[in-house]
Design a protein around this motif. Structure first.
Motif, PDB file in Angstrom:
ATOM      1  N   VAL A 193       0.833  -1.192   0.000  1.00  0.00           N
ATOM      2  CA  VAL A 193       0.000   0.000   0.000  1.00  0.00           C
ATOM      3  C   VAL A 193       0.870   1.246   0.000  1.00  0.00           C
ATOM      4  CG1 VAL A 193      -1.693   1.351   1.287  1.00  0.00           C
ATOM      5  CG2 VAL A 193      -1.924  -1.127   1.170  1.00  0.00           C
ATOM      6  N   THR A 194       0.570   2.157  -0.898  1.00  0.00           N
ATOM      7  CA  THR A 194       1.188   3.478  -0.889  1.00  0.00           C
ATOM      8  C   THR A 194       0.162   4.449  -0.325  1.00  0.00           C
ATOM      9  OG1 THR A 194       2.509   2.954  -2.853  1.00  0.00           O
ATOM     10  CG2 THR A 194       2.261   5.273  -2.274  1.00  0.00           C
ATOM     11  N   ASN A 195       0.497   5.057   0.811  1.00  0.00           N
ATOM     12  CA  ASN A 195      -0.435   5.967   1.457  1.00  0.00           C
ATOM     13  C   ASN A 195      -0.472   7.309   0.747  1.00  0.00           C
ATOM     14  OD1 ASN A 195      -0.919   4.009   3.340  1.00  0.00           O
ATOM     15  ND2 ASN A 195       0.336   4.931   4.933  1.00  0.00           N
ATOM     16  N   GLY A 196      -1.674   7.880   0.650  1.00  0.00           N
ATOM     17  CA  GLY A 196      -1.821   9.202   0.066  1.00  0.00           C
ATOM     18  C   GLY A 196      -1.262  10.276   0.984  1.00  0.00           C
ATOM     19  N   THR A 197      -0.963  11.417   0.411  1.00  0.00           N
ATOM     20  CA  THR A 197      -0.376  12.515   1.194  1.00  0.00           C
ATOM     21  C   THR A 197      -1.352  13.674   1.385  1.00  0.00           C
ATOM     22  OG1 THR A 197       0.567  13.463  -0.828  1.00  0.00           O
ATOM     23  CG2 THR A 197       1.961  11.954   0.456  1.00  0.00           C
ATOM     24  N   ASP A 198      -2.446  13.702   0.630  1.00  0.00           N
ATOM     25  CA  ASP A 198      -3.427  14.771   0.756  1.00  0.00           C
ATOM     26  C   ASP A 198      -4.624  14.302   1.570  1.00  0.00           C
ATOM     27  OD1 ASP A 198      -1.887  16.470  -0.804  1.00  0.00           O
ATOM     28  OD2 ASP A 198      -2.827  15.785  -2.673  1.00  0.00           O
ATOM     29  N   THR A 199      -5.375  15.267   2.102  1.00  0.00           N
ATOM     30  CA  THR A 199      -6.580  14.950   2.856  1.00  0.00           C
ATOM     31  C   THR A 199      -7.732  15.816   2.376  1.00  0.00           C
ATOM     32  OG1 THR A 199      -6.065  16.545   4.612  1.00  0.00           O
ATOM     33  CG2 THR A 199      -5.278  14.262   4.910  1.00  0.00           C
ATOM     34  N   TYR A 200      -8.950  15.323   2.603  1.00  0.00           N
ATOM     35  CA  TYR A 200     -10.155  16.088   2.286  1.00  0.00           C
ATOM     36  C   TYR A 200     -11.233  15.705   3.286  1.00  0.00           C
ATOM     37  CZ  TYR A 200     -14.305  17.795  -0.144  1.00  0.00           C
ATOM     38  OH  TYR A 200     -15.481  18.440  -0.457  1.00  0.00           O
ATOM     39  N   ARG A 201     -11.630  16.630   4.107  1.00  0.00           N
ATOM     40  CA  ARG A 201     -12.685  16.440   5.111  1.00  0.00           C
ATOM     41  C   ARG A 201     -12.486  15.150   5.919  1.00  0.00           C
ATOM     42  NH1 ARG A 201     -18.472  17.337   2.422  1.00  0.00           N
ATOM     43  NH2 ARG A 201     -19.064  16.940   4.586  1.00  0.00           N
ATOM     44  N   ILE A 246      -3.105   3.873  -2.558  1.00  0.00           N
ATOM     45  CA  ILE A 246      -3.057   2.908  -3.659  1.00  0.00           C
ATOM     46  C   ILE A 246      -2.745   1.524  -3.108  1.00  0.00           C
ATOM     47  CG2 ILE A 246      -2.087   2.325  -5.907  1.00  0.00           C
ATOM     48  CD1 ILE A 246      -1.044   5.224  -6.060  1.00  0.00           C
ATOM     49  N   LEU A 247      -3.641   0.579  -3.376  1.00  0.00           N
ATOM     50  CA  LEU A 247      -3.426  -0.808  -3.002  1.00  0.00           C
ATOM     51  C   LEU A 247      -2.840  -1.547  -4.196  1.00  0.00           C
ATOM     52  CD1 LEU A 247      -3.815  -3.295  -1.117  1.00  0.00           C
ATOM     53  CD2 LEU A 247      -6.106  -3.525  -2.112  1.00  0.00           C
ATOM     54  N   HIS A 248      -1.661  -2.132  -3.994  1.00  0.00           N
ATOM     55  CA  HIS A 248      -1.030  -2.946  -5.027  1.00  0.00           C
ATOM     56  C   HIS A 248      -1.175  -4.404  -4.590  1.00  0.00           C
ATOM     57  CE1 HIS A 248       0.968   0.914  -5.916  1.00  0.00           C
ATOM     58  NE2 HIS A 248       1.302   0.939  -4.629  1.00  0.00           N
ATOM     59  N   SER A 249      -1.691  -5.238  -5.472  1.00  0.00           N
ATOM     60  CA  SER A 249      -1.822  -6.655  -5.149  1.00  0.00           C
ATOM     61  C   SER A 249      -1.331  -7.490  -6.313  1.00  0.00           C
ATOM     62  CB  SER A 249      -3.269  -7.019  -4.809  1.00  0.00           C
ATOM     63  OG  SER A 249      -4.090  -6.950  -5.960  1.00  0.00           O
ATOM     64  N   GLU A 250      -0.946  -8.710  -6.014  1.00  0.00           N
ATOM     65  CA  GLU A 250      -0.376  -9.581  -7.050  1.00  0.00           C
ATOM     66  C   GLU A 250      -1.406  -9.982  -8.095  1.00  0.00           C
ATOM     67  OE1 GLU A 250       3.223 -11.947  -4.815  1.00  0.00           O
ATOM     68  OE2 GLU A 250       1.211 -12.822  -4.763  1.00  0.00           O
ATOM     69  N   ASN A 251      -2.668 -10.122  -7.689  1.00  0.00           N
ATOM     70  CA  ASN A 251      -3.674 -10.705  -8.572  1.00  0.00           C
ATOM     71  C   ASN A 251      -4.614  -9.695  -9.204  1.00  0.00           C
ATOM     72  OD1 ASN A 251      -2.594 -13.146  -7.738  1.00  0.00           O
ATOM     73  ND2 ASN A 251      -4.071 -13.401  -6.085  1.00  0.00           N
ATOM     74  N   ASN A 252      -4.472  -8.404  -8.864  1.00  0.00           N
ATOM     75  CA  ASN A 252      -5.377  -7.380  -9.383  1.00  0.00           C
ATOM     76  C   ASN A 252      -4.596  -6.130  -9.756  1.00  0.00           C
ATOM     77  OD1 ASN A 252      -6.938  -8.966  -7.071  1.00  0.00           O
ATOM     78  ND2 ASN A 252      -8.437  -8.354  -8.616  1.00  0.00           N
ATOM     79  N   SER A 253      -5.251  -5.253 -10.509  1.00  0.00           N
ATOM     80  CA  SER A 253      -4.643  -3.972 -10.832  1.00  0.00           C
ATOM     81  C   SER A 253      -4.569  -3.114  -9.572  1.00  0.00           C
ATOM     82  CB  SER A 253      -5.486  -3.256 -11.894  1.00  0.00           C
ATOM     83  OG  SER A 253      -5.590  -4.035 -13.076  1.00  0.00           O
ATOM     84  N   ASP A 254      -3.801  -2.025  -9.652  1.00  0.00           N
ATOM     85  CA  ASP A 254      -3.757  -1.086  -8.542  1.00  0.00           C
ATOM     86  C   ASP A 254      -5.158  -0.546  -8.268  1.00  0.00           C
ATOM     87  OD1 ASP A 254      -1.046  -1.431  -8.368  1.00  0.00           O
ATOM     88  OD2 ASP A 254      -0.520   0.521  -9.235  1.00  0.00           O
ATOM     89  N   VAL A 255      -5.486  -0.400  -6.980  1.00  0.00           N
ATOM     90  CA  VAL A 255      -6.787   0.128  -6.578  1.00  0.00           C
ATOM     91  C   VAL A 255      -6.556   1.432  -5.827  1.00  0.00           C
ATOM     92  CG1 VAL A 255      -8.930  -0.298  -5.347  1.00  0.00           C
ATOM     93  CG2 VAL A 255      -7.678  -2.226  -6.361  1.00  0.00           C
ATOM     94  N   HIS A 256      -7.097   2.518  -6.364  1.00  0.00           N
ATOM     95  CA  HIS A 256      -6.993   3.820  -5.714  1.00  0.00           C
ATOM     96  C   HIS A 256      -8.187   3.988  -4.774  1.00  0.00           C
ATOM     97  CE1 HIS A 256      -3.801   5.449  -8.434  1.00  0.00           C
ATOM     98  NE2 HIS A 256      -4.277   4.485  -9.208  1.00  0.00           N
ATOM     99  N   PHE A 257      -7.937   4.497  -3.579  1.00  0.00           N
ATOM    100  CA  PHE A 257      -9.036   4.637  -2.633  1.00  0.00           C
ATOM    101  C   PHE A 257      -8.770   5.777  -1.663  1.00  0.00           C
ATOM    102  CE2 PHE A 257      -6.004   1.734  -0.724  1.00  0.00           C
ATOM    103  CZ  PHE A 257      -6.018   2.008   0.643  1.00  0.00           C
ATOM    104  N   ASN A 258      -9.871   6.369  -1.211  1.00  0.00           N
ATOM    105  CA  ASN A 258      -9.848   7.400  -0.180  1.00  0.00           C
ATOM    106  C   ASN A 258     -10.350   6.768   1.104  1.00  0.00           C
ATOM    107  OD1 ASN A 258      -9.232   9.358  -2.304  1.00  0.00           O
ATOM    108  ND2 ASN A 258     -11.390   9.138  -2.865  1.00  0.00           N
ATOM    109  N   LEU A 259      -9.705   7.097   2.218  1.00  0.00           N
ATOM    110  CA  LEU A 259      -9.980   6.371   3.458  1.00  0.00           C
ATOM    111  C   LEU A 259     -10.147   7.314   4.633  1.00  0.00           C
ATOM    112  CD1 LEU A 259     -10.145   3.439   4.633  1.00  0.00           C
ATOM    113  CD2 LEU A 259      -7.725   3.695   5.228  1.00  0.00           C
ATOM    114  N   TYR A 260     -11.232   7.071   5.377  1.00  0.00           N
ATOM    115  CA  TYR A 260     -11.479   7.797   6.624  1.00  0.00           C
ATOM    116  C   TYR A 260     -11.336   6.832   7.794  1.00  0.00           C
ATOM    117  CZ  TYR A 260     -14.134   9.900  10.448  1.00  0.00           C
ATOM    118  OH  TYR A 260     -14.528  10.375  11.679  1.00  0.00           O
TER     119      TYR A 260
END
Length: 281
Positions: A41-49, A56-70
């Motif tokens: 996982v590469t953690n994001g550096t920006d925040t919003y509310r 970004i979640l990197h996994s062996e069996n899937n493409s990169d998944v971008h996500f926002n997390l609270y």
């Protein structure tokens, strides 16, 4: 690509890390079995509310998944928290701009009113096909491995195209989820696995939704209802786990919505609908 109408990570981990995990197999229904995954996982550096943006979640069996997390400030891993996954419609996808989903839709913010001890993830996928459903599943599996999550409180909602993705995700892995809210969308996933798992489902849509109409939602409800009847469930039992909420036009016009499909965003502020999702199941 079909066009639809509008509709800080707190941990002790470094900004990028790898973890090995094997998700649990289905206990509720015959489902696609998860493969062992190596995550980074590469953690994001920006925040919003309060959301950490563009992790970004990197996994062996899937493409990169971008996500926002609270993650609530109270979370320290000592007790389990609920998990809510909100999947956006068109205009909230990754290629349309980082973080546009949480700027366009309020489900992730309104959800915080129902459970202060809840981690909320807003994925930014690139479509609503089977690959997107698989990416949603692998993201949920990762979060279940990385955080102390109460597995009896894992809720998912999908708006518009996000509902198409979510219906496929719950069809593939109903064991992962506690309840599913489909908003202004159509059902693209499997029915039998959801019915076998008795996964609670609420389908909400405008009667004259400009993109989907309401007939597809009615058909999805009828299909699940008939599968439950084959299981000899009573109407009272079915009503506890299956809801069809078709809103008439005045529901939208009275709240100054420009149209019924775009007005699906109003469901985020509808206490009856949101209380159902986060209620007892």
């Amino acid at each position: 690509m079909t066009t639809l109408s509008a509709c800080s990570i707190r941990s002790n981990s470094p900004s990028s890390y790898t973890t090995n995990t094997t998700a649990e197999s289905s206990s509720k229904a015959q489902a696609t079995q998860p493969a062992e995954q190596n995550y980074a996982v590469t953690n994001g550096t920006d925040t919003y509310r309060g959301f950490s943006v563009n992790n970004i979640l990197h996994s062996e069996n899937n493409s990169d998944v971008h996500f926002n997390l609270y993650v609530p400030k109270t979370y320290d891993g000592s007790k389990s928290y609920a998990l809510f996954i909100t999947l956006p419609g068109y205009e909230g996808l990754y290629f349309q701009g980082v973080g546009v989903n949480i700027r366009q839709e309020n489900f992730g913010f309104e959800a915080q009113k129902y459970n202060s001890n809840m981690i909320i993830v807003a994925p930014q996928l690139n479509g609503w096909d089977e690959d997107s459903a698989d990416e949603t599943i692998v993201l949920v599996e990762y979060l279940l491995s990385a955080y102390n999550i109460d597995k009896s409180k894992v809720y998912i909602e999908g708006y518009s195209g996000g509902g198409e993705t979510a219906s496929q995700a719950v069809g593939k892995r109903p064991d992962l989820f506690t309840a599913y809210l489909q908003v202004s969308s159509q059902w693209d996933g499997e029915y039998e696995s959801v019915a076998k798992a008795k996964l609670p489902v609420c389908i909400a849509i405008g009667r004259d939704d400009e993109y989907y109409g309401s007939k597809k939602s009615q058909n999805a409800y009828d299909t699940l209802y008939n599968l439950y009847k084959k299981q000899s469930l009573t109407d009272a039992e079915i009503n506890k786990i299956l809801v069809l909420d078709i809103k008439e036009r005045d529901y939208f016009t009275s709240q100054n919505a420009p149209n019924e499909h775009g007005g699906g965003g109003l469901f985020a502020e509808d206490d009856t609908i949101m209380s159902w999702l986060f209620g007892e199941h």
